[in-house]
Design an enzyme around this catalytic site. Structure first.
Site, PDB file in Angstrom:
ATOM      1  N   GLU A   1       0.824  -1.210   0.000  1.00 18.19           N
ATOM      2  CA  GLU A   1       0.000   0.000   0.000  1.00 18.19           C
ATOM      3  C   GLU A   1       0.859   1.261   0.000  1.00 18.19           C
ATOM      4  OE1 GLU A   1      -2.169  -0.738   3.537  1.00 18.19           O
ATOM      5  OE2 GLU A   1      -3.365  -2.359   2.677  1.00 18.19           O
TER       6      GLU A   1
ATOM      7  N   CYS B   1      -1.553  34.167  10.769  1.00 16.08           N
ATOM      8  CA  CYS B   1      -1.176  34.814  12.030  1.00 16.08           C
ATOM      9  C   CYS B   1      -0.762  33.793  13.086  1.00 16.08           C
ATOM     10  CB  CYS B   1      -2.317  35.698  12.528  1.00 16.08           C
ATOM     11  SG  CYS B   1      -2.600  37.114  11.454  1.00 16.08           S
TER      12      CYS B   1
END
Length: 421
Positions: free
Chosen positions: A275, A346
């Protein structure tokens, strides 16, 4: 290797200059190379040549349907960890018999949807989940193919947030209890026990942890067969890393990994599933951003760009490194100077690199974050009410927007104001 190279002084994605894409869609944006995606998938597929196998791409790494369909048409299966990923894979044209359902928190509804739409197998993470799968399968009158994910207590030697194979991690059942759990699974109606699943972590740069885990899986396979279980499939997970910094030593090649699988598990005659996610798509994607300002601070300078941590969260979340390069190639003898590369959010955490040696750049210049294809767009958000950014796919000299940038009205109008306001 990837297909993002300088040509005539500018960075290209295959045969398309990034400046052309930026002019068409604006910045920031993600761009993926079809050629790189397919090259990396085929490297894994070829590494297991001669073994009965299926390479199941880990959808969580990058889940755009264009990426999924590109890989599916090349023969990939899909590893999904949510109902949404299952539905994405199906919408991209992947048949249910090539979809593996992993994840620790499958709900009855998730299981019902997958059993109704077709599933290759469930990788079961716990005994309560096993009971729910049995109940839903009975309700639907079907048989659910399952493997049990065993936790081998192997240190993957990777970042703590992406290690999954140690005893303190939430994944799988302790390998010491595997025979007990398999015995219980064999007695449940609606369940077909077909194999074993193991996955020890992500961004592994050594083969030793895989080898330790796979030896334990081989021993368990023999024990379970002796107990009467028809173990015929081994799901080995993913996790092979990529070199995020080009100066770093490269992780093992898929061919080396394939040789390890043959050496440790090839004698068992099982079908092998792997996978991979990051190694398939990681180096197949760039994040392209524009410089807003160059700010001169006290003792350090800042390159303020229009991409931010909501677009690419890996540096803030994992202290991850991404090589950052100018889209217009600097002169060979240009002098580099250290600078902090930051976004406009911010938070101090909105920092991509600290004191990174960079050539001189100015407002309006474009930069590219390399190796941004995996866990980039899929982990993005609208933090600070910033728009999700476009995804673009390139094939040869063509490019297409595969996820457009929404408008501010579309983002804001998803909110619903209650009647009392």
């Amino acid at each position: 290797m990837d297909h993002f190279l300088y040509r005539d002084g500018a960075l290209y994605a295959e045969d398309v200059p990034l400046t052309e894409i930026a002019a068409a869609v604006g910045t920031p944006f993600y761009v993926y190379s079809t050629a790189t995606l397919l090259r990396h998938f085929h490297l894994f597929d070829q590494a297991l040549e001669g073994l009965d196998h299926l390479v199941c791409y880990a959808v969580k790494a990058a889940s755009n349907q264009a990426i999924l369909r590109t890989l599916a048409e090349a023969g990939a299966g899909m590893d999904v960890v949510s109902q949404g990923e299952y539905r994405r894979a199906k919408a991209a044209g992947v048949p249910g018999e090539r979809i593996v359902f992993s994840g620790v928190g499958k709900t009855a509804e998730d299981i019902r949807v997958a059993l109704s739409g077709g599933i290759r197998q469930f990788n079961v993470e716990s005994e309560p989940e096993l009971e729910v799968i049995s109940a839903v399968a009975q309700e639907l009158g079907v048989i659910a193919p399952i493997t049990v994910r065993v936790n081998p207590d192997v240190d993957a030697k990777t970042h703590a947030k992406i290690a999954t194979g140690k005893s303190e991690n939430k994944f799988g059942i302790p390998i010491a209890r595997a025979r007990e759990v398999y015995a219980r699974a064999a007695k449940l109606p609606g369940i077909d026990v077909i194999g074993i699943d193991v996955h020890i972590g992500s961004q592994l740069t050594q083969l030793e942890p895989f080898e330790m885990a796979y030896h334990k899986v081989a021993e368990l396979t023999e024990l379970l067969r002796a107990d009467g279980h028809n173990i015929r499939r081994l799901d080995l997970g993913g996790g092979l890393g990529i070199p995020y910094a080009r100066s770093n030593e490269a992780p093992p090649l898929p061919s080396d990994y394939g040789a390890l699988v043959r050496r440790t598990l090839g004698h068992l005659g099982c079908e092998i599933e792997i996978e991979p996610g990051r190694l398939v798509v990681g180096n197949a994607g760039l994040l392209v951003s524009e410089v807003i300002y160059v700010k001169h601070g006290e003792g350090r300078d800042f390159l303020i760009v229009d991409a931010a941590m909501n677009d690419l969260i890996r540096p803030a979340m994992y202290e991850a490194h991404h090589d950052i390069v100018p889209v217009i190639e600097p002169a060979p003898a240009v002098e580099l100077a250290p600078i902090d590369v930051v976004g406009p959010i911010c938070e101090t955490g909105d920092t991509f690199a600290r004191q990174r040696p960079m050539p001189p750049l100015a407002a309006g210049d474009l930069i590219a974050f390399r190796s941004a294809g995996a866990y980039g767009a899929v982990m993005s958000s609208e933090y600070n009410s910033r728009l999700l950014i476009p995804e673009v796919m390139v094939k040869g000299d063509q490019f297409a927007v595969i996820r457009r940038r929404p408008t501010f009205d579309e983002m804001i109008n998803r909110d619903t104001i209650p009647e009392w306001l």
